[in-house]
Design a protein around this motif. Sequence first.
Motif, PDB file in Angstrom:
ATOM      1  N   THR A 141       0.539  -1.088   0.014  1.00 24.84           N
ATOM      2  CA  THR A 141       0.176   0.506  -0.046  1.00 24.84           C
ATOM      3  C   THR A 141       0.731   1.268  -0.325  1.00 24.84           C
ATOM      4  N   LEU A 142       1.135   1.834  -0.887  1.00 23.33           N
ATOM      5  CA  LEU A 142       1.918   3.115  -0.995  1.00 23.33           C
ATOM      6  C   LEU A 142       1.133   4.107  -0.593  1.00 23.33           C
ATOM      7  N   SER A 143       0.120   3.940   0.408  1.00 24.34           N
ATOM      8  CA  SER A 143      -0.832   5.151   0.106  1.00 24.34           C
ATOM      9  C   SER A 143      -0.295   5.656   2.037  1.00 24.34           C
ATOM     10  N   THR A 144       0.192   4.143   2.192  1.00 22.76           N
ATOM     11  CA  THR A 144       0.037   3.775   3.873  1.00 22.76           C
ATOM     12  C   THR A 144       0.565   5.267   5.173  1.00 22.76           C
TER      13      THR A 144
ATOM     14  N   PHE B 219     -12.062   9.387   1.548  1.00 23.14           N
ATOM     15  CA  PHE B 219     -11.447   9.471   2.154  1.00 23.14           C
ATOM     16  C   PHE B 219     -10.426  10.417   3.360  1.00 23.14           C
ATOM     17  N   SER B 220      -9.817   9.680   4.120  1.00 21.58           N
ATOM     18  CA  SER B 220      -9.573  10.800   5.569  1.00 21.58           C
ATOM     19  C   SER B 220      -8.345  11.818   4.993  1.00 21.58           C
ATOM     20  N   TYR B 221      -7.707  10.961   4.696  1.00 22.17           N
ATOM     21  CA  TYR B 221      -6.164  12.121   3.921  1.00 22.17           C
ATOM     22  C   TYR B 221      -5.569  11.835   2.499  1.00 22.17           C
ATOM     23  N   GLY B 222      -5.123  12.726   1.850  1.00 20.41           N
ATOM     24  CA  GLY B 222      -5.213  12.541   0.613  1.00 20.41           C
ATOM     25  C   GLY B 222      -3.600  13.408   0.138  1.00 20.41           C
TER      26      GLY B 222
END
Length: 588
Positions: free
Chosen positions: A363-366, A410-413
């Motif tokens: 998961t690159l967005s972890t 989503f909560s963060y981006g």
Amino acid sequence: MKKTLLSIVLLAAGLMPAKADNITVGGTSRSYNVIVPKNLGENRPLLIFCHGYNQDAGWMQNSEFKNDNVSMEAVCDTAKFVCVFPNGIDRAWDTGGNRDINFIKAIIEKMVTQHKIDRNRIYLGGFSMGGMLTYNAINKMADIIAAFVSCSGPSVVTPSAATRPVPILHIQGTADNFGGVQPALNPWIKHNGCSTTDKVINNYNGFSGAKLHIWGPGNDGVEVRLLELKDKGHWICKEPQVYTGKEIWNFCRRYSLNKTTPSVRITSPATGGKYVSFAPKGEVVFPDITITATADDANGTVEKVDFYDGSTLIATCTEQPYKATLTGAMAAKHTLKAVATDNDGETSTATIEVTLQAPTTLTLSTDFKEANALPAGWTTYDSSERRTGYSSGYSSGCRVLQFTGATKGFSYGLYFRNIGGKARQGWAKYGLSDGGTTLSLAPGHYTMKYRICNWNMSDFGQVELRVEKRAASTAIASQTYMPDINIGNVASNSFKTPAQQTFEFDIAEQGDYAIAVYSAASEWSDCIVGQLSLTANSYLATGIKENLPTSHKPASAGAVYDLSGRQVKNRPLAKGIYVKGGKKLLSR
């Protein structure tokens, strides 16, 4: 003159009563309270502690630093140090400028003159707004102050001019905006070269409501500590087991500017670095990791620097350059250490952490979990400024945004943009060397899943995803996607969850790659990456390049074989890797 009861008690305990005094700084008369133990002696330490907003020195000293059994005066008397409580102008502090920095410097000079203070053992702390002032001072007084303490005072700055690794203790209750504390500490943890993984002591000092987090030791042996107080609010903790005055002193007393031990720093790799390798089971190979360090000794010479992977000795260097190579490492989190020993036999340790991963899904967005930061592993460019992770303290430009709408996808981006509008001049990439992560992919078939939207493009802007060779940014595979959700330039706006998209591609050659996301070729185009993952669906057999069995040698230069050595006559070729003329052939 009639003595107060407090004065009588203090004198009986061997303390001089707190004295109010003044000093003129920049043409303005400034006041402070000072506690000086009797029989202080010379070359003793100094602690300066600043009150919160709408408070004053007397309140800080007599209300917040006292309970039924312990007072700051008693701590001073036992340890024999001077404590100063300054007064801010209009009960407030200049938390970003130099007005109160100059005030603190003036106090130091006066205390050195009056009480022969040891300049190597001067400490600064503060409560609430005073803690914010303390963080401001780190960048401006690190060469004067040996250690810093903040109680319930958030960091309002990031490391920019701190001249050395800085010891920091932060004390805060969980009912007092606790969630923002560690993100504010992260830049200082990195600045100090501390491990990004904390050591946790539960039931600290036997108090069930206290938990101590320790990052380090980092460069020069310094630590960053967070004392977490369960359910405590915006006030000083005065519990018998965790009395704030004692905690401050016990932390600060460990540090001095005039060290007799050697200084050592690991200069590469950066702490928190990751080496990610996708490969078949049993075939995972990580690159060699070169560890470099600097070491010196102010009062002698450095005799050697030992390098360790955990407790395993890697190499010993007796002269510069100090470096070692970690080879054949297995997938795990590795603590790399450099231990410098001087001619007196004294030692200092620097540590960093690197992670070696061998996933099937990554998961690159972890790490999209800290607003106004750029996560480790990522690099962004907006046609003007290049940013690399981990870094933080951004209030504009490419960075992680936190979304707070009542409903949100989503909560963060991760937000990035293209200011100039030229093709591929606005991007976010995972796996570049300056981002601190290596992404190695073995030949195989992969799937990338992502959720993407626009930030401030009501007419939407097309996004391009590419898998690129790391060294030359050469595209191996690409896909375009037109978002259908625009958040609207306000983080509190509601927005629905973008549909999950799928991008499948093949890798023909083992190597280092980067995952790239480009915003549209138009001025101020943008993109929000909310969720991004990479999965290896299957790996292809490796090692067939030449020397096929005699029975399978090509009948002609144009003959094609699969990786089992069977000649393939059907055309067009199905997706996969083949051998033609002794070389690999990728069919998409």
